[in-house]
Every structure is written in C-alpha cells, then in structure tokens.
Enzyme design. Structure first.
Site, PDB file in Angstrom:
ATOM      1  N   VAL A  70       0.862  -1.178   0.000  1.00  0.00           N
ATOM      2  CA  VAL A  70       0.000   0.000   0.000  1.00  0.00           C
ATOM      3  C   VAL A  70       0.898   1.228   0.000  1.00  0.00           C
ATOM      4  O   VAL A  70       2.087   1.144   0.330  1.00  0.00           O
ATOM      5  CB  VAL A  70      -0.948   0.043   1.216  1.00  0.00           C
ATOM      6  CG1 VAL A  70      -1.982  -1.067   1.138  1.00  0.00           C
ATOM      7  CG2 VAL A  70      -0.176  -0.020   2.520  1.00  0.00           C
ATOM      8  N   SER A  71       0.315   2.379  -0.352  1.00  0.00           N
ATOM      9  CA  SER A  71       1.122   3.585  -0.506  1.00  0.00           C
ATOM     10  C   SER A  71       1.364   4.340   0.785  1.00  0.00           C
ATOM     11  O   SER A  71       2.378   5.027   0.932  1.00  0.00           O
ATOM     12  CB  SER A  71       0.447   4.526  -1.520  1.00  0.00           C
ATOM     13  OG  SER A  71       0.368   3.916  -2.790  1.00  0.00           O
ATOM     14  N   SER A  72       0.436   4.261   1.748  1.00  0.00           N
ATOM     15  CA  SER A  72       0.564   5.077   2.951  1.00  0.00           C
ATOM     16  C   SER A  72       0.041   4.341   4.184  1.00  0.00           C
ATOM     17  O   SER A  72      -0.645   3.322   4.080  1.00  0.00           O
ATOM     18  CB  SER A  72      -0.203   6.387   2.775  1.00  0.00           C
ATOM     19  OG  SER A  72      -1.574   6.126   2.530  1.00  0.00           O
ATOM     20  N   GLN A  75      -3.639   3.311   4.839  1.00  0.00           N
ATOM     21  CA  GLN A  75      -4.196   2.212   4.047  1.00  0.00           C
ATOM     22  C   GLN A  75      -3.893   0.858   4.677  1.00  0.00           C
ATOM     23  O   GLN A  75      -3.896  -0.167   4.008  1.00  0.00           O
ATOM     24  CB  GLN A  75      -3.634   2.255   2.617  1.00  0.00           C
ATOM     25  CG  GLN A  75      -4.052   3.474   1.813  1.00  0.00           C
ATOM     26  CD  GLN A  75      -3.398   3.486   0.446  1.00  0.00           C
ATOM     27  OE1 GLN A  75      -2.170   3.445   0.316  1.00  0.00           O
ATOM     28  NE2 GLN A  75      -4.219   3.547  -0.589  1.00  0.00           N
ATOM     29  N   GLU A 177      -0.729   9.650  -7.500  1.00  0.00           N
ATOM     30  CA  GLU A 177       0.548   9.132  -7.015  1.00  0.00           C
ATOM     31  C   GLU A 177       1.652  10.171  -7.221  1.00  0.00           C
ATOM     32  O   GLU A 177       2.455  10.438  -6.335  1.00  0.00           O
ATOM     33  CB  GLU A 177       0.910   7.849  -7.768  1.00  0.00           C
ATOM     34  CG  GLU A 177       0.115   6.625  -7.344  1.00  0.00           C
ATOM     35  CD  GLU A 177       0.792   5.874  -6.216  1.00  0.00           C
ATOM     36  OE1 GLU A 177       1.765   6.407  -5.634  1.00  0.00           O
ATOM     37  OE2 GLU A 177       0.340   4.765  -5.915  1.00  0.00           O
TER      38      GLU A 177
END
Length: 210
Positions: A70-72, A75, A177
């Site tokens: 996941v990006s962050s 999440q 993104e």
C-alpha cells in the site's frame, strides 16, 4: 475445449507469460492455431497435465512468495485485506509460501520489500510470485519484474488479473501518485497542508471513479 493463450492462462490461474514460457519449452502442448496464427490450448488437457503427480510444471522445490503493498499508513486496512487474500489463495493451492509486506508509493523502486523480492528473484530463490493486482508491484514497471520472473523461471500469479480498470481510473490514480510524491517532498509527509491537498485529490479521484 480449445481457447486462446490469455483465456487459458486466466482459467488456470497463471500469468500469460508463464503459459507462454511453458509452451515455448514444450512443457504444454499447443492444440492448434487460429487463422491469424495465435496459439490455441486444450483446457482439459492442460488441467490434467498440471494435476498429474508426475508432472513437474508446477511441482517446484522453491517457495512461493506473495507480495502486498500500500502507498501510505492510512491504508493499513487495505494491506491487511491484501495479505489475507494472498494467504487464503496460497493456502488453498497447498503452496509453501512467504508474504512480503511493503509500504510506499508504487513509483518508489527503493522500498525494502521490493528490493528483497528482486534480490531473491535474481538469486533464483523464488519458484512462484503471487500478487492481488499487477500495480501492487509498481505503478509503472511491473512488466520489468515479470520479465525477471520469466528469465529466472519463476511463475507469476495475478489473482485479480481479470479486473480491469477504466482509463479514467488509471489516469486519476497515476496523477494522484505523482502529486502525492512531490507534495510530500515539498511540504513534508506530516504537513497539515500536505494532508489537506492529498485529501482533496482523493475526494476528486473518488468523484471521477463513481
């Protein structure tokens, strides 16, 4: 039933490149070709070959690695769902597996988990790579990882490869993104202003994807 390569790969739960590699190595018999020259495969014949205990196509000594990202930090619930999905799928197949969890942008090639995955692939320590979606590896460049897998003989399984997003959804996620990365560098990842901008972009993305 004779079907094209992409459909056969989908039915068997493997990446098209994996099935293509098997066919090129004569591990899977080609059942014919279309008028345009595309290869056809007999689903029943392939299924029986894979189920056979004496067949070495899928019987590998090397472990399976499942990769989740996941990006962050906000999440984490999504990461948990990914891991649970990967564990359930790999367990249902009877595979000996390890899950690598990663946190970071899909455009960041320097993530700890990704580097571990690439190193293990290059050392030919992985028999199979399993992911929920292609973009869990990288936003741009998943094909590079798939090429490494093909080169070292590692199978790739994309669980939800049939779930295709629209052009607008892909574009929105890509722009989000990019802005998130540059915004974090400009203002600091914990900046209140940064969080407000990112939230506004997420809200806009949700509107586009409705």
């Amino acid at each position: 039933m004779k079907v094209r390569l992409t459909q056969a790969a989908k039915q068997l739960g493997v990446h098209p490149d994996t099935l293509r590699r098997w066919a090129n190595a004569d591990k899977i018999k080609v059942a014919g070709t279309t008028p345009g020259g595309q290869r056809l495969f007999d689903l029943n014949e392939i299924a029986q070959a894979i189920k056979s205990p004496t067949n070495r196509i899928l019987v590998q000594d090397k472990p399976t690695v499942a990769y989740a990202r996941v990006s962050s930090h906000d999440q984490k619930d999504d990461l948990k769902r990914q891991v649970e999905c990967l564990q359930l799928y790999c367990s249902s197949q009877g595979w000996n597996f390890e899950v690598i969890e990663d946190l970071g942008s899909g455009m960041n090639y320097n993530k700890k988990g990704l580097k571990k995955l690439i190193k293990s692939l290059c050392n030919q320590e992985i028999g199979r790579l399993v992911i929920t979606h292609k973009d869990r590896l990288l936003r741009f460049g998943s094909e590079l990882i798939f090429s490494i897998c093909e080169h070292v003989g590692s199978e790739v399984v994309v669980i939800n490869s049939s779930e295709e997003s629209t052009y607008e959804e892909d574009l929105t996620r890509d722009v989000l993104e990019i802005i998130t990365v540059f915004n974090a560098r400009l203002y600091g990842s914990r900046s209140h202003k940064n969080k407000k901008i990112v939230q506004a972009l997420k809200d806009a993305a949700d509107e586009v994807c409705k």
